[in-house]
Design a protein around this motif. Sequence first.
Motif, PDB file in Angstrom:
ATOM      1  N   CYS A 135      16.276  -3.003 -35.289  1.00 36.89           N
ATOM      2  CA  CYS A 135      16.786  -3.435 -33.981  1.00 36.89           C
ATOM      3  C   CYS A 135      17.367  -2.212 -33.285  1.00 36.89           C
ATOM      4  N   TYR A 136      17.052  -2.061 -32.004  1.00 35.28           N
ATOM      5  CA  TYR A 136      17.398  -0.815 -31.295  1.00 35.28           C
ATOM      6  C   TYR A 136      18.377  -1.041 -30.144  1.00 35.28           C
ATOM      7  N   ILE A 137      19.320  -1.975 -30.329  1.00 35.68           N
ATOM      8  CA  ILE A 137      20.338  -2.164 -29.284  1.00 35.68           C
ATOM      9  C   ILE A 137      21.187  -0.898 -29.200  1.00 35.68           C
ATOM     10  N   CYS A 139      13.915 -12.788 -30.630  1.00 34.33           N
ATOM     11  CA  CYS A 139      13.738 -11.510 -31.320  1.00 34.33           C
ATOM     12  C   CYS A 139      14.455 -11.520 -32.675  1.00 34.33           C
ATOM     13  N   CYS A 158      20.750  -5.862 -24.575  1.00 34.58           N
ATOM     14  CA  CYS A 158      19.278  -5.767 -24.641  1.00 34.58           C
ATOM     15  C   CYS A 158      18.668  -6.965 -23.905  1.00 34.58           C
ATOM     16  N   TYR A 218      15.930  -8.484 -24.121  1.00 32.64           N
ATOM     17  CA  TYR A 218      15.255  -9.505 -24.936  1.00 32.64           C
ATOM     18  C   TYR A 218      16.279 -10.395 -25.645  1.00 32.64           C
ATOM     19  N   TYR A 219      17.411  -9.785 -26.031  1.00 31.19           N
ATOM     20  CA  TYR A 219      18.470 -10.585 -26.646  1.00 31.19           C
ATOM     21  C   TYR A 219      19.031 -11.583 -25.637  1.00 31.19           C
ATOM     22  N   CYS A 241      11.047  -7.152 -33.124  1.00 32.26           N
ATOM     23  CA  CYS A 241      11.852  -6.533 -32.076  1.00 32.26           C
ATOM     24  C   CYS A 241      10.935  -6.286 -30.889  1.00 32.26           C
ATOM     25  N   PHE A 242      11.211  -6.983 -29.793  1.00 30.21           N
ATOM     26  CA  PHE A 242      10.346  -6.866 -28.623  1.00 30.21           C
ATOM     27  C   PHE A 242      10.530  -5.540 -27.881  1.00 30.21           C
ATOM     28  N   ASN A 265      17.288   1.443 -24.754  1.00 27.15           N
ATOM     29  CA  ASN A 265      17.543   1.205 -26.184  1.00 27.15           C
ATOM     30  C   ASN A 265      17.903   2.492 -26.938  1.00 27.15           C
TER      31      ASN A 265
END
Length: 324
Positions: free
Chosen positions: A155-157, A129, A119, A121-122, A137-138, A147
């Motif tokens: 969280c949508y990884i 995040c 991800c 943002y991670y 969660c961005f 995602n």
Amino acid sequence: MKTFTFHKPTELEEASKLLKNIGQGHLLAGGTDLVTEMKQGVIEPNLLISASDIKDMSGMVWNNSGLTIGSMVTLDEIASDAGIGSRIKSLAEAAISIATPQIRNIATLGGNLCQRPRCWYYRNVRFNCLKKGGEKCFAVGGSDKYNAILGGSSCYIVHPSDSATALVALKAKVEIFRDLQRVSIPIDDFFVGPEVDVARENILEPGDILISVQIPKESMDGKSVYLKAKERQSMDFAIASVAVMVKMEKGLITEAGIAAGGVAPIPWHLSSVEGKLIGYFVEDIDVKAISSEVFADARILGQNGYKLQLVQTYLERALNLVLR
Ligand SMILES: Cc1cc2nc3c(=O)[nH]c(=O)nc-3n(C[C@H](O)[C@H](O)[C@H](O)COP(=O)(O)OP(=O)(O)OC[C@H]3O[C@@H](n4cnc5c(N)ncnc54)[C@H](O)[C@@H]3O)c2cc1C
Ligand code: SF4
């Protein structure tokens, strides 16, 4: 990069004790993900423990119960092993689909299963995040094209590992070194979604080491396939993937394992599909209906709706390949 201490133990016990007793320690396998994270500033370890000299984590062993693959075996060794190619085709196909020859030469199976999410943002230090201890969660309301459409609570990884998807469908087990003991668990129980712990993707605690992966004999010698959709054809992570393993006797399905990748924070075990295959004759199976019904729980964010159609199509294709 922050300075760190480096150790190269030969025994699991020593490696585990060092990792447990010194804060911010990480196990180093091939380093293709870990060192990238260090360079990106996502992690700042004060200790690296190389696993390259730990014999218990190396090599492949075939015996009556199946195949045991040491976690330090490289992806190239898996992709090019003749026995795996002929008896566990989906695993060979998953391994060969990963990254580039250069990366597969040093990247290990254990590292592939334990790699951190991609991800954006991670991976970007400017976004603190939820997964990194922040408050939001961005990806939700942000850039969510890659995602998850399934299993993403908070969280949508998507889990990035191709080998993980194949191994879930093969009903593999993993052996872990924990508290100076060896513990063997189904691979399904190894991965954890954000509803269990948003900060990690598997059950490993500080000091735990993934020793090996066992593929049971029952999952071999049938038909298996790994299909992966990528945005960039030269090399890329899965935007959706499907692994299917099926065994048949005179047209009757006696064993099946199905999983989807690139769509959820963990490799997504489609056990409901297995239930619609095992005990049925091939000619009675409606592949199209199964593939369109099974993802009814999908939750689309802003830009990732294409994944639903893609994973349905890949499941249909994979089932047709092994059943027809
Ligand atoms: C350009 C590029 C493209 C890629 N494309 C793909 C792709 O298409 N599909 C895919 O699946 N992957 C892909 N990857 C990811 C790649 O496969 C992983 O980086 C690699 O498999 C990690 O293995 P490693 O041995 O280098 O692990 P490392 O980088 O050494 O470790 C990764 C993580 O796992 C932990 N770890 C490693 N081994 C163990 C163990 N035995 N027990 C406990 N923890 C452990 C480490 O502490 C670390 O946190 C890509 C990577 C790159 C750089
Ligand atoms: S999906 Fe997970 S890793 Fe990505 S921004 Fe949201 S919380 Fe962070």
